[in-house]
Design an enzyme around this catalytic site. Structure first.
Site, mmCIF file in Angstrom:
data_model
loop_
_atom_site.group_PDB
_atom_site.id
_atom_site.type_symbol
_atom_site.label_atom_id
_atom_site.label_comp_id
_atom_site.label_asym_id
_atom_site.label_seq_id
_atom_site.Cartn_x
_atom_site.Cartn_y
_atom_site.Cartn_z
ATOM 1 N N GLU A 131 0.840 -1.191 0.000
ATOM 2 C CA GLU A 131 0.000 0.000 0.000
ATOM 3 C C GLU A 131 0.882 1.250 0.000
ATOM 4 O O GLU A 131 1.908 1.303 0.671
ATOM 5 C CB GLU A 131 -0.901 0.002 1.245
ATOM 6 C CG GLU A 131 -1.855 1.177 1.302
ATOM 7 C CD GLU A 131 -2.622 1.226 2.611
ATOM 8 O OE1 GLU A 131 -3.719 1.820 2.628
ATOM 9 O OE2 GLU A 131 -2.122 0.680 3.614
ATOM 10 N N LYS A 176 -11.346 -0.517 -1.756
ATOM 11 C CA LYS A 176 -11.348 -0.852 -0.334
ATOM 12 C C LYS A 176 -12.722 -0.584 0.258
ATOM 13 O O LYS A 176 -13.285 0.498 0.101
ATOM 14 C CB LYS A 176 -10.286 -0.036 0.399
ATOM 15 C CG LYS A 176 -10.115 -0.423 1.861
ATOM 16 C CD LYS A 176 -8.960 0.337 2.506
ATOM 17 C CE LYS A 176 -8.756 -0.082 3.954
ATOM 18 N NZ LYS A 176 -7.651 0.650 4.597
ATOM 19 N N CYS A 227 -4.725 -3.192 3.850
ATOM 20 C CA CYS A 227 -4.342 -2.763 5.194
ATOM 21 C C CYS A 227 -5.293 -3.314 6.272
ATOM 22 O O CYS A 227 -5.333 -4.506 6.525
ATOM 23 C CB CYS A 227 -4.264 -1.242 5.246
ATOM 24 S SG CYS A 227 -3.381 -0.608 6.699
#
Length: 478
Positions: free
Chosen positions: A245, A310, A360
């Site tokens: 990321e 996400k 994440c």
């Protein structure tokens, strides 16, 4: 090994303190607040360095968070105290159910925080990861709580027979889980070559904080050159190259032509490239941004693009709750703020493998990762930026959920972290290869994508909901 086995025993010692319910509530709350202050002190440093908050304010916010999280410990001691006072065998079932129900509730909602589940204390206990393919992490938390309660009972003079029976039952469950999840013999399964690029790029360096524009440019240019040099080294025909990321930050695939051209040059070497970049959706009246994972694959003319947005964003890091009503607070999210959550699970197809990507913080949510597997993911990938936390416990704490998600779903998992710890994890949650923190390198592996559904992947909510029912029965029984 003895310390993990007794992980929950101190909590039950607090819950069984003589006195009224309110006394147990306050003592349990204190126990939880202190435990969380010890576990996540790195949050204060992150807020101070990257949030620009004074040290006193950062420490105060950490204290408030610890008080909130400690409240779950207090509620457990309040609800379970009378169960423990009864000392019967049924409490060995109901008290752990109360803990799991509260642990599950802690992870619900957009601001849920299922960090450091009790299950993670047994990450290295033989059979513990194996049993999660049946009952998940929350089920293992139940077994740990039952073990802690049994050990606490053994220290007393009553109900020792029930405590020994509970310990024996847990041992048998772990033994059976381990022996029924043995490694398969190597066969002719198709293997996927994977290379994880760990560029060791920190969120902010001394040059970027204290230096002028020339120093900032030099620092960004050095990071950029190192990232692409490692990527060209990793790229081979048929290989999947994974970036962490924020590896390309501040450049964006859709808005920086030179950056996109350099990515095309890498993919032209025959590899597929998974990277993180912002994505903009202009299909509505409002221009929305998403924190996306892009997969670039070789194609005629130019690389083919696939994207996953996400779905579970970090409050105050990727969006600000009620940001429109509180525009001043929005400035706290200056590194990334303003993202919108994705609305569906999208798998990315890479050379025959179907990638279930978690960006994440998403990896800490068991049900969400299981949804990717039910959708057809045969390889799990998590990309993260743990450079926020430096050399603290945070990168090690963040690695543990990845191991549990692999074991729960019976899938290999690739973890790419911008400064470490990157890792390759097998279907049983074992780390096959990992990288040190603060070292730039390429980690290569050959992975067998797997299909089929574990019992947990089929019904990830079964154990938590069952514990909620048992907890409700325990509350009524009070």
């Amino acid at each position: 090994m003895l310390f993990p086995l007794a992980a929950a025993a101190p909590l039950f010692a607090v819950a069984a303190v003589p006195g009224g319910s309110w006394r147990r509530l306050w003592l349990g709350w204190l126990h939880g607040a202190v435990a969380w202050l010890v576990a996540i002190p790195w949050i204060a440093g992150t807020l101070e360095i990257y949030g620009g908050l004074p040290g006193v304010v950062s420490a105060l916010l950490l204290g408030l968070l610890a008080l909130y999280l400690g409240l779950y410990h207090g509620l457990f001691c309040w609800l379970a105290g009378r169960l423990l006072a009864r000392g019967d065998v049924l409490s060995l079932l109901l008290a752990p159910a109360v803990w799991v129900a509260l642990e599950w509730v802690r992870g619900l909602g957009p601001s849920g925080f299922p960090w450091n589940l009790l299950a993670y204390a047994w990450v290295d206990v033989p059979g513990a990861l194996d049993v999660t393919r049946w009952i998940g992490s929350h089920g293992l938390s139940f077994l740990i709580a039952a073990t802690g309660l049994a050990l606490f009972r053994l220290a007393g003079r009553e109900s020792r027979r029930g405590a020994l029976t509970a310990l024996a039952a847990v041992a048998v469950i772990l033994l059976i889980a381990r022996w029924t999840n043995l490694d398969r013999r190597p066969g002719d399964e198709r293997r996927l070559d994977v290379a994880v690029v760990q560029p060791n790029i920190h969120m902010a360096t001394a040059a970027m904080v204290d230096g002028g524009p020339d120093e900032q440019f030099a620092d960004l240019a050095s990071n950029y050159e190192r990232l692409f040099a490692l990527s060209r080294e990793a790229c081979e025909p048929g290989r999947l190259v994974v970036w962490p990321e924020s590896a390309g930050w501040p450049y964006q695939l859709e808005r920086d032509g030179a950056f996109a051209a350099d990515l095309e040059e890498v993919v032209a070497g025959g590899c597929s490239l998974l990277l993180n970049s912002a994505r903009w959706d202009r299909s509505r009246d409002e221009d929305r941004a998403f924190n996306a994972a892009y997969l670039l694959t070789p194609g005629p003319g130019r690389a083919q693009r696939q994207a996953y947005d996400k779905m579970h964003l970090v409050p105050f890091g990727e969006y600000v709750p009620l940001g429109r009503l509180l525009p001043a607070v929005r400035q706290l999210a200056r590194q990334a703020g303003g993202f919108s959550p994705g609305d569906e699970v999208r798998l990315l197809d890479a050379d025959g493998a179907r990638l279930g990507v978690s960006i994440c913080f998403e990896i800490v949510f068991p049900e969400q990762v299981a949804a990717r597997v039910r959708r057809g993911a045969d390889l799990l990938v998590t990309i993260t930026n743990d450079s926020w936390y430096g050399r603290t416990w945070a990168p090690h704490q963040h690695l543990r959920p990845a191991r549990f998600r692999a074991a729960e779903n019976g899938r290999p998992l690739v973890r790419a972290a911008i400064t470490g710890i990157s890792a390759v994890i097998d279907r049983r949650g074992r780390v096959l290869a990992d990288t040190p923190i603060d070292e730039a390198m390429v980690m290569k592996a050959r992975i067998v994508p797997l299909s089929g559904l574990t019992p947990f992947a089929r019904a990830p909510l079964l154990v938590p909901l069952l514990c909620v029912v048992l907890a409700g029965f325990a509350i009524l029984r009070r």
